[in-house]
Write a protein that holds these residues in place. Structure first.
Motif, PDB file in Angstrom:
ATOM      1  N   PHE A 670       0.775  -1.198   0.077  1.00  0.00           N
ATOM      2  CA  PHE A 670       0.112   0.123   0.262  1.00  0.00           C
ATOM      3  C   PHE A 670       0.788   1.242  -0.223  1.00  0.00           C
ATOM      4  CE2 PHE A 670      -2.591   3.350   1.730  1.00  0.00           C
ATOM      5  CZ  PHE A 670      -3.709   2.893   1.183  1.00  0.00           C
ATOM      6  N   ASN A 671       1.674   1.388   0.725  1.00  0.00           N
ATOM      7  CA  ASN A 671       2.810   2.446   0.949  1.00  0.00           C
ATOM      8  C   ASN A 671       3.494   2.549  -0.596  1.00  0.00           C
ATOM      9  OD1 ASN A 671       2.452   3.460   3.299  1.00  0.00           O
ATOM     10  ND2 ASN A 671       3.933   1.988   4.518  1.00  0.00           N
ATOM     11  N   ASP A 672       3.836   1.451  -1.030  1.00  0.00           N
ATOM     12  CA  ASP A 672       4.736   1.519  -2.366  1.00  0.00           C
ATOM     13  C   ASP A 672       3.754   2.166  -3.331  1.00  0.00           C
ATOM     14  OD1 ASP A 672       6.740   0.617  -1.056  1.00  0.00           O
ATOM     15  OD2 ASP A 672       6.449  -1.631  -1.691  1.00  0.00           O
ATOM     16  N   GLY A 675       2.219   5.864  -1.645  1.00  0.00           N
ATOM     17  CA  GLY A 675       3.314   6.876  -0.853  1.00  0.00           C
ATOM     18  C   GLY A 675       3.121   6.510   0.554  1.00  0.00           C
ATOM     19  N   HIS A 676       4.122   7.373   1.293  1.00  0.00           N
ATOM     20  CA  HIS A 676       4.107   7.017   2.894  1.00  0.00           C
ATOM     21  C   HIS A 676       3.308   8.148   3.379  1.00  0.00           C
ATOM     22  CE1 HIS A 676       7.438   4.182   3.330  1.00  0.00           C
ATOM     23  NE2 HIS A 676       7.908   4.692   2.164  1.00  0.00           N
ATOM     24  N   ASP A 677       3.098   9.156   2.738  1.00  0.00           N
ATOM     25  CA  ASP A 677       1.969  10.151   3.418  1.00  0.00           C
ATOM     26  C   ASP A 677       0.603   9.669   3.330  1.00  0.00           C
ATOM     27  OD1 ASP A 677       3.961  11.877   3.589  1.00  0.00           O
ATOM     28  OD2 ASP A 677       3.452  13.101   1.812  1.00  0.00           O
ATOM     29  N   ALA A 678       0.167   8.896   2.442  1.00  0.00           N
ATOM     30  CA  ALA A 678      -1.104   8.403   2.483  1.00  0.00           C
ATOM     31  C   ALA A 678      -1.101   7.053   3.569  1.00  0.00           C
ATOM     32  CB  ALA A 678      -1.371   7.591   0.973  1.00  0.00           C
ATOM     33  N   GLY A 679       0.019   6.451   3.367  1.00  0.00           N
ATOM     34  CA  GLY A 679       0.046   5.321   4.687  1.00  0.00           C
ATOM     35  C   GLY A 679      -0.112   5.927   5.946  1.00  0.00           C
TER      36      GLY A 679
END
Length: 792
Positions: A670-672, A675-679
């Motif tokens: 999911f992060n990939d 993106g980490h901000d969405a995570g």
């Protein structure tokens, strides 16, 4: 190291004692005539000096040495009475005597007091008597003598021991054993403190000549006693001449040396001119009496010499005390004449000593109206009464002095022999007292103000102490309300305002008082002049000055606002409202009362600001230590501490407790993808769901990454599984968007473990729940797995 050195030194002393004891037991030394008859027995003097000068425990060594001397010198069997009972008798009696003299009696080991010498002679003679009885009985038991010779042998034995005790031991105690004692124990002995004065004489030419004369006198006496054939043993009384001379002149330190020399000379002469049996006993008795008399006289002289030195020192001290005293001192005889006047008295009244002899102290320099009263003071002292009075006297140059006069009668054997007068010039004190009286009213006012300041400081310190002990901001606010009302009784109402976390609004967190507050519950920071200026601000009644906008227009009180600043950060505002009467007083006069209230309010605000800032910082730090900064859920550390506590509560109440382990499925993918901000946004949304989904008593924690742990008190594994399934469905139905982009479906896997069916400790529950979570992962994810019971 220190203990080993002491042991080695004691061993050397013991070896030297044994060798010297054997030497002093030689027949040629003790003038052995037959069994039970000796001229003297110096070995006993050595034993007594060792026991008394070092330690009574050396009695064991004395017992061993006596048995050794009997075996080596006199060839007695080791099992004979003399080698066993007799040796033990010497050890017991002389050891006990040394213990009594050192312990209960505590004599001066330098024998400088007659009382100590008498005690030493009596106790040692008693010990010699006991040793004689045992020793002579042992001689009879060993068949050395018969019962018919008991009295004569006992007399000879006692005299030999006694001469050693009073003729040899004192010399060793005074001159030999002090350095040995210091050598054995470098620290100064606390048994008998040394005297401040030495009784020894200074070595001068006259002292050396006197010593030579005393030595020649001893030799002359010995020659008269033994050198002439016709008068041999007839002039023994002459022995007292040199001993009395030495004792009267130099005291006990020199006389013990003279006694040793004279006794040794008599023994040598008896070697050269053997006496008959009758003379043998008489000479031994002479040596005993001579030694005892010399010791007693020498100790008396030493004690008197010491007392004379002490008296002279005290006299010099008292004379120096009187002469150097800053107070005027006069001593009168029984007729009221001046016997002594110090320089301070002469300087005070400007009279010299020759003039004082012709002046009547009773009326010296007194004014006419006080002369009659002053003449009654001196007779009052001679009646045996002391007094203390302030009088006015005229000095020689005519100046009037205020003098504090103290008079004390000098009593001798209950009779008044004179008077002791002390004069102190108190003229300046009297003038200062008069000035003080003129300012009495101002001082009273100052005292009242100081009392008020003291009370305010006490209350302020008490408030500070309570604030330091407060655990929360709410507790601190309660302390403020109680303390401020005591500090400002003229301000019955007030409020404490604190900045909200947004810093754009000031809110009243506390109100107090008996009248309705005239200030708004919340206001903007620029509505208060105190926050604008950073200084205290008085808001006058409407139409009389510049008022803060947060005050009601209809207010009739006078208000004081003080900004609370701590470490450069403005925390809030302290608001005080004074009644009309108080306001009138504040307006009146020069405004000193207003300034006083303002200074106190600034101190109070500063104290409150520091405490509140400390509490807020403490709460922030505590929140940061137990909260995850991203999700604001509790962290792993708080989870472990809380689970341990909840387990103890559940165990005590016989209740169940469940632990859920949750993990977002495919979160790395999911992060990939997004993106980490969405995570991070997803984790925050999930944390918000947890806060509404679970009970207030449940503990939600972020265990790490995308893993979460939930503690469910009073829940069984079945209840926890139901809640986990409901949560899984709730998460699966979430529809999240990030930057107008719809995120995919979220699923989570869960593992459930419960106390007590799955584990009894926190580590076990966490480990089992984690294993169940991994089992859910292995089963294809989006699954809830409940642990099996331990007995399954």
């Amino acid at each position: 190291m220190y203990l080993r050195r002491r042991i080695i030194r004691h061993c050397l002393v013991s070896l030297s004692f044994v060798l010297l004891y054997l030497l002093l037991n030689r027949p040629e030394v003790i003038l052995f005539s037959r069994i039970g008859f000796v001229a003297w027995y110096p070995a006993i003097g050595l034993v007594m000096a060792l026991l008394l000068g070092v330690s009574p425990w050396y009695a064991l060594l004395a017992c061993l040495s006596d048995a050794l001397a009997s075996k080596i010198i006199y060839a007695q069997p080791a099992t004979s009475f003399g080698s066993t009972v007799g040796a033990m008798g010497i050890a017991v009696f002389y050891g006990a005597a040394a213990y009594v003299l050192r312990g209960p009696l505590q004599i001066d080991l330098g024998l400088r007091r007659r009382r100590d010498v008498v005690r030493y002679v009596l106790v040692s003679a008693t010990a010699a008597t006991g040793a004689t009885i045992i020793g002579v009985a042992c001689l009879i038991g060993d068949h050395g003598i018969t019962w018919g010779e008991y009295k004569s042998s006992a007399l000879g034995w006692f005299l030999g021991d006694a001469i050693g005790l009073v003729g040899i031991a004192p010399f060793l105690l005074v001159h030999v054993f002090p350095p040995i004692r210091n050598w054995l124990a470098p620290a100064p002995s606390q048994l008998h403190p040394t005297t401040a004065h030495s009784s020894g004489t200074t070595l001068t030419l006259s002292a050396l000549a006197e010593t030579c004369g005393q030595s020649l006198t001893i030799l002359a006496v010995l020659w008269v006693m033994f050198g002439t054939r016709d008068g041999r043993y007839d002039h023994s009384y002459l022995c007292f001449i040199p001993i009395i001379w030495i004792a009267m002149r130099q005291g006990v330190r020199r006389v013990v040396t003279g006694l040793l020399a004279l006794n040794f000379g008599i023994v040598v002469a008896m070697h050269l001119f053997p006496p008959t049996a009758v003379l043998f006993t008489k000479v031994a008795l002479l040596m005993l009496v001579l030694s005892a008399v010399g010791l007693i006289v020498g100790s008396e002289v030493s004690e008197r010499h010491r007392l004379a030195l002490d008296l002279n020192e005290q006299t010099s001290y008292l004379d120096s005390l009187i002469q150097n005293s800053p107070l005027g001192i006069v001593v009168l005889d029984r007729q009221g004449r001046v016997e002594l006047a110090n320089s301070a008295f002469e300087k005070l009244f400007q009279y010299d000593r020759h003039e004082l002899a012709a002046i009547d102290i009773a009326s010296m320099g007194m004014s006419d109206d006080e002369a009659t009263d002053s003449r009654q003071l001196i007779p009052h002292i001679f009646e045996g009464n002391a007094f203390h009075r302030t009088v006015r006297q005229r000095r020689k140059d005519g100046q009037i002095l205020d003098v504090a006069l103290r008079g004390v009668p000098l009593l001798l054997n209950g009779e008044v022999r004179g008077a002791y007068l002390i004069y102190e010039d108190v003229s300046e004190q009297i003038r200062a007292s008069e000035t003080q009286r003129r300012h009495a009213e101002s001082l009273d006012q100052l005292v009242k103000e100081l009392e008020l300041r003291t009370r305010q400081m006490t209350l302020l310190n008490e408030m500070g102490s309570l604030l330091e002990c407060s655990g929360t901001v709410k507790e601190a606010c309660n302390v403020v309300a109680n303390s401020v009302q005591k500090l400002f009784p003229e301000a019955p109402s007030g409020a404490l305002y604190l900045f909200k976390s947004s810093r754009n609004l000031v809110e009243a967190v506390l109100r107090w008082g008996t009248i309705a507050s005239s200030s708004e519950p919340t206001f903007l920071p620029d509505a208060c002049w105190s926050l604008r200026r950073g200084q205290p601000h008085w808001s006058e009644r409407p139409g009389t000055g510049v008022s803060c906008r947060h005050l009601a227009q209809s207010t009739t009180t006078q208000c004081l606002c003080v900004s609370m600043v701590a470490q450069g950060n403005t925390v809030g505002v302290l608001h005080l409202e004074f009644e009309n009467a108080a306001g009138s007083r504040l307006d009146s006069g020069t405004g000193k009362l207003q300034d006083s209230h303002q200074r106190l309010a600034v101190s109070v605000a500063s104290q409150i600001a520091l405490s509140l800032a400390s509490l807020q910082l403490r709460e922030t730090l505590r929140e940061q230590s137990i909260r995850d900064p991203l999700t604001r859920l509790f962290n792993r550390r708080f989870l472990e501490e809380s689970l341990e506590r909840e387990l103890q509560i559940a165990s005590r109440k016989k209740q169940a407790i469940a632990v859920l382990f949750l993990d977002l499925d495919h979160f790395k993918k999911f992060n990939d993808t997004f993106g980490h901000d969405a995570g991070d946004m997803v984790l925050q949304a999930l944390a918000d769901l947890f806060r509404t989904f679970f009970r207030a008593t449940d503990i939600c924690c972020r265990y790490g990454g995308e893993e979460f742990a939930i503690i469910l008190p009073e829940s069984s594994s079945g209840d926890a599984a139901i809640r986990a399934e409901a949560l899984r469905s709730e998460v699966k139905g979430m529809r999240l968007q990030y930057r107008k982009q719809t995120l995919g479906t979220l699923t989570l896997s869960a593992g459930v473990a419960a106390f007590p069916e799955h584990g009894s400790t926190s580590d076990e529950l966490l480990k089992i729940a984690d294993q169940c979570l991994y089992e859910s992962k292995s089963r294809g994810r989006d699954v809830v797995t409940v642990a099996l019971p331990q007995n399954a």
